[in-house]
Design an enzyme around this catalytic site. Structure first.
Site, mmCIF file in Angstrom:
data_model
loop_
_atom_site.group_PDB
_atom_site.id
_atom_site.type_symbol
_atom_site.label_atom_id
_atom_site.label_comp_id
_atom_site.label_asym_id
_atom_site.label_seq_id
_atom_site.Cartn_x
_atom_site.Cartn_y
_atom_site.Cartn_z
ATOM 1 N N GLU A 45 -27.348 -20.880 4.404
ATOM 2 C CA GLU A 45 -28.531 -20.760 5.247
ATOM 3 C C GLU A 45 -29.288 -19.507 4.838
ATOM 4 O OE1 GLU A 45 -27.749 -20.235 9.479
ATOM 5 O OE2 GLU A 45 -29.763 -20.965 9.845
ATOM 6 N N LYS A 115 -34.111 -27.784 10.933
ATOM 7 C CA LYS A 115 -33.107 -27.489 11.952
ATOM 8 C C LYS A 115 -33.495 -28.089 13.296
ATOM 9 C CE LYS A 115 -30.450 -23.522 13.508
ATOM 10 N NZ LYS A 115 -30.333 -22.079 13.343
ATOM 11 N N CYS A 157 -26.382 -24.729 10.621
ATOM 12 C CA CYS A 157 -25.771 -23.711 11.485
ATOM 13 C C CYS A 157 -25.485 -24.208 12.904
ATOM 14 C CB CYS A 157 -26.667 -22.481 11.496
ATOM 15 S SG CYS A 157 -25.860 -20.991 12.075
HETATM 16 C C1 LIG Z 1 -32.334 -20.688 10.604
HETATM 17 O O1 LIG Z 1 -31.630 -20.522 11.788
HETATM 18 C C2 LIG Z 1 -30.546 -19.661 11.727
HETATM 19 C C3 LIG Z 1 -29.872 -19.514 13.074
HETATM 20 O O2 LIG Z 1 -29.112 -20.579 13.412
HETATM 21 C C4 LIG Z 1 -30.982 -18.332 11.302
HETATM 22 O O3 LIG Z 1 -29.836 -17.551 11.115
HETATM 23 C C5 LIG Z 1 -31.715 -18.432 10.005
HETATM 24 O O4 LIG Z 1 -32.221 -17.207 9.661
HETATM 25 C C6 LIG Z 1 -32.826 -19.390 10.087
HETATM 26 N N1 LIG Z 1 -33.293 -19.540 8.757
HETATM 27 C C7 LIG Z 1 -34.524 -19.701 8.445
HETATM 28 C C8 LIG Z 1 -34.781 -19.842 7.016
HETATM 29 O O5 LIG Z 1 -35.420 -19.764 9.241
#
Ligand SMILES: *[C@@H]1O[C@H](CO)[C@@H](O)[C@H](O)[C@H]1NC(C)=O
Ligand SMILES: *[C@@H]1O[C@H](CO)[C@@H](O)[C@H](O)[C@H]1NC(C)=O
Length: 280
Positions: A45, A115, A157
């Site tokens: 991620e 997500k 995640c």
């Molecule tokens: C996506 O969501 C996660 C939390 O679950 C976060 O840690 C992450 O930074 C987010 N990533 C992006 C690319 O937005």
């Protein structure tokens, strides 16, 4: 790639503040995994930007034209692999999403997962993390087919905490579920492995997670421990918090054997209960 078996690699890479550096590092690791025989490679991620809602707007890019996607497409093609691009902050129609892209061995975009479950938490005096202030949720299930070999479902995640998503993927024929993720130093030791084993055992599928390597100096300290769990619920490959590549053979004959030994799929009482899919 034999019919029933293929090699999966999870890239637990360190992520820094420079996007260009992060992309170069990702490309180097992808090549190493492909050279070692991986057919499917997964990044963590947020592999191109530090993790934290404060970074998303600055690092976000459009899928078609962004430098991260160009780099991923090129890496998939050069190494002739399937590539799951962890997640990146995506800019689309004035909104930001947490988005995972999937690339085929010809460099083509196979799937996009935004997500679904955004992580919002507010414990007064302790922690506040509101993804929904910055990000918009995706509204679709996302899977892709690796040739004739295996259908793969994607979550990001926090999506892993929702059993229904995994159940629906499994029912739709996914034999491997991939969750790029970044649990922290509290939820990591408590839940990371347990959730993976639960999702795997309940659905008799392989489950894999890919976390960034831990950096004590970053504002979000990730647990690491990228792993692969078998349909028997057993951790078959894992690592600690440091930068590394985790390899595992995904063996679909083994999966089939487990399903015949414990035939929960056929012995469900759908006359008594059911999980319903409301969207595609
Ligand atoms: C996506 O969501 C996660 C939390 O679950 C976060 O840690 C992450 O930074 C987010 N990533 C992006 C690319 O937005
Ligand atoms: C990690 O996240 C959990 C859940 O949001 C929170 O309760 C905890 O305080 C966080 N731990 C650290 C070390 O940041």
């Amino acid at each position: 790639m034999s019919i029933a078996k293929f090699k999966l690699a999870l890239l637990q890479i360190a992520v820094g503040a420079s996007k260009t550096e992060n992309l170069l590092r990702a490309s180097r690791f992808i090549k190493e995994a492909a050279d070692k025989g991986a057919h499917l490679v997964t990044l963590p991620e947020c592999f191109n930007s530090p993790y934290g809602t404060g970074y998303f707007a600055e690092y976000a890019e459009q899928l078609e034209t962004g430098e991260s996607c160009l780099a991923l497409s090129a890496a998939a093609k050069e190494n002739k692999i399937y590539l799951v691009g962890g997640s990146i902050p995506e800019k689309k129609d004035g909104k930001l999403y947490n988005t995972s892209t999937v690339w085929g061995p010809d460099g083509g975009l196979l799937a996009v997962h935004r997500k679904v479950h955004l992580f919002d938490i507010d414990i007064p005096g302790k922690i506040k993390f509101q993804e929904s202030e910055i990000l918009s949720p995706g509204n679709e299930f996302t899977s892709f087919q690796m040739g004739d070999v295996c259908k793969v479902g994607i979550g990001i995640c926090y999506d892993m905490r929702f059993a229904e998503l995994a159940q629906i993927y499994a029912r739709n024929g996914c034999k491997l579920l991939l969750y790029p993720g970044a649990f922290n130093m509290t939820t990591g030791p408590a839940h990371w492995e347990l959730l993976q084993r639960g999702r795997a055992l309940d659905n008799q599928v392989y489950v894999a997670t890919a976390s960034p390597a831990r950096s004590e100096s970053s504002s979000y300290v990730a647990w690491g421990h990228s792993s692969v769990v078998s349909p028997w619920g057993e951790v078959i490959a894992t690592t600690d918090e440091k930068e590394s590549i985790v390899y595992a053979d995904i063996d679909l004959d083994h999966l089939q054997q487990i399903r015949s030994q414990i035939p929960v799929t056929h012995q469900r009482r759908s006359d008594m209960y059911e999980v319903i899919q409301k969207k595609n």
